[in-house]
Write a protein that holds these residues in place. Structure first.
Motif, PDB file in Angstrom:
ATOM      1  N   LYS A  47       0.828  -1.212   0.000  1.00  0.00           N
ATOM      2  CA  LYS A  47       0.000   0.000   0.000  1.00  0.00           C
ATOM      3  C   LYS A  47       0.857   1.254   0.000  1.00  0.00           C
ATOM      4  O   LYS A  47       0.383   2.343  -0.324  1.00  0.00           O
ATOM      5  CB  LYS A  47      -0.961  -0.023   1.205  1.00  0.00           C
ATOM      6  N   SER A  48       2.164   1.093   0.343  1.00  0.00           N
ATOM      7  CA  SER A  48       3.006   2.309   0.319  1.00  0.00           C
ATOM      8  C   SER A  48       3.695   2.426  -1.039  1.00  0.00           C
ATOM      9  O   SER A  48       4.012   3.516  -1.489  1.00  0.00           O
ATOM     10  CB  SER A  48       4.060   2.236   1.420  1.00  0.00           C
ATOM     11  N   THR A  51       1.426   3.659  -4.937  1.00  0.00           N
ATOM     12  CA  THR A  51       0.781   4.971  -4.709  1.00  0.00           C
ATOM     13  C   THR A  51       1.467   6.033  -5.570  1.00  0.00           C
ATOM     14  O   THR A  51       2.651   5.912  -5.901  1.00  0.00           O
ATOM     15  CB  THR A  51       0.950   5.422  -3.232  1.00  0.00           C
ATOM     16  N   TRP A 163      -3.452   3.212  -8.612  1.00  0.00           N
ATOM     17  CA  TRP A 163      -2.763   3.149  -7.325  1.00  0.00           C
ATOM     18  C   TRP A 163      -3.727   3.448  -6.181  1.00  0.00           C
ATOM     19  O   TRP A 163      -4.834   3.972  -6.391  1.00  0.00           O
ATOM     20  CB  TRP A 163      -1.607   4.157  -7.342  1.00  0.00           C
ATOM     21  N   PHE A 164      -3.329   3.119  -4.967  1.00  0.00           N
ATOM     22  CA  PHE A 164      -4.150   3.455  -3.796  1.00  0.00           C
ATOM     23  C   PHE A 164      -4.289   4.977  -3.742  1.00  0.00           C
ATOM     24  O   PHE A 164      -3.319   5.705  -3.960  1.00  0.00           O
ATOM     25  CB  PHE A 164      -3.515   2.901  -2.523  1.00  0.00           C
ATOM     26  N   GLY A 165      -5.507   5.415  -3.503  1.00  0.00           N
ATOM     27  CA  GLY A 165      -5.773   6.860  -3.457  1.00  0.00           C
ATOM     28  C   GLY A 165      -6.147   7.418  -4.804  1.00  0.00           C
ATOM     29  O   GLY A 165      -6.553   8.568  -4.918  1.00  0.00           O
TER      30      GLY A 165
END
Ligand code: BV8
Length: 243
Positions: A47-48, A51, A163-165
């Motif tokens: 998750k990092s 992004t 990506w996440f976000g």
């Protein structure tokens, strides 16, 4: 309900949705999303790394990770689970495949046009003007790689994934939601059901009266919405459902 009866449900279905996650490609040898963090990337939480912030901070680290994953996918083949999904499409004309995966194994198994909710490793685009970029020629992968420069504006090219976000592609999400809303049978295969809004799809199907069948060797968050749980792997369970 045993697999035999699910095969019967499949035979009577008018519209089928097959919703897949990383577990669908596991038996092809594609590391699941979390298993992909080996070597250089082993100290990162997905998750990092997946992004926009990670790419902005270190484009070569992130671009190298995706190029390594793309090379991994090109090295493997679709498994009997992917082939069974393509067979379902051949049996039930109104079948929609919705995948969270960024590999191309459904396509290579013969699925007509899966909806990629989280994009694809095979559609890089410019991080600034958004124009599609070609895939780099095969080469050495496994470490940091400087992303190519966009041929139109010179900005770094980025992987064609969500990506996440980042918002999911509106057209993909609305097509997937519409297919789930109108189906009478939804298979959820190889997903832990924790990533939203994709994980909403089986709930949309259930709310509109569909039977939800989960194929997963383990319990997941989607047990709550599944009418039938087939505790097994994609390559073991799916081929038995189609003649
Ligand atoms: C967004 C591409 C908002 C990149 C991926 C509520 C609503 C909306 C958003 C959120 C929300 N709550 C939290 C969020 C934020 C976040 C999120 O969901 N976080 C989670 C962690 C809580 N969501 C987002 O950021 C999304 N964007 O909401 O934007 C917004 C709104 C307006 C304006 C701007 C922004 C975007 C999420 C997309 C992230 N990208 N992938 C890449 O691949 O690198 S997600 C990535 O992880 C995969 O695509 C996949 O979807 C997910 C992994 O999940 P699974 O596929 O389920 O894989 P996993 O490893 O977890 O599980 C594997 C399963 O298979 C297991 O159950 C295992 O038992 C099983 N299995 C193993 N082997 C087999 C098997 N099954 C069968 N056979 C086998 N052999």
């Amino acid at each position: 309900m045993p697999e035999r009866d699910v095969a019967e449900l499949l035979r009577d279905a008018k519209r089928v949705v097959v919703f897949t996650g990383a577990g669908m490609s596991a038996e092809s040898g594609v590391p699941t999303f979390r298993d992909a963090l080996t070597g250089l990337w082993s100290r990162f939480d997905p998750k990092s790394l997946a992004t926009p912030e990670a790419f902005a901070a270190d484009p070569a680290l992130v671009w190298g990770w995706y190029e390594w994953r793309r090379a991994e996918v090109e090295r493997v083949r679709p498994n009997p689970g992917h082939e069974a999904v393509a067979a379902i499409e051949a049996h039930v004309a109104d079948t929609v495949v919705i995948t969270q995966n960024v590999d191309d194994l459904h396509e290579r198994a013969g699925s007509r046009g899966p909806i990629h909710l989280h994009g694809s490793l095979f559609s890089p685009r410019c991080s600034s003007c958004g124009k599609p970029a070609g895939l780099p020629a095969p080469g050495e992968v496994g470490g940091r790689m400087e992303p190519p420069a966009c041929a139109h504006c010179g900005a770094p090219v980025r992987p064609g994934v969500v990506w996440f976000g980042e918002q999911l592609p509106t057209s993909a999400l609305s097509a997937a939601t519409e297919a789930a809303f109108g189906c009478d049978l939804l298979f959820t295969v190889g997903t832990s059901g924790v990533v939203y809004p994709a994980a909403e799809i089986p709930y949309v199907a259930a709310r509109s009266g569909a039977v939800v069948v989960q194929v997963n060797p383990e319990a997941t968050a989607l047990d709550a919405v599944s009418d039938i749980n087939l505790r097994g792997t994609a390559a073991e369970v799916l081929p038995d459902l189609v003649d």
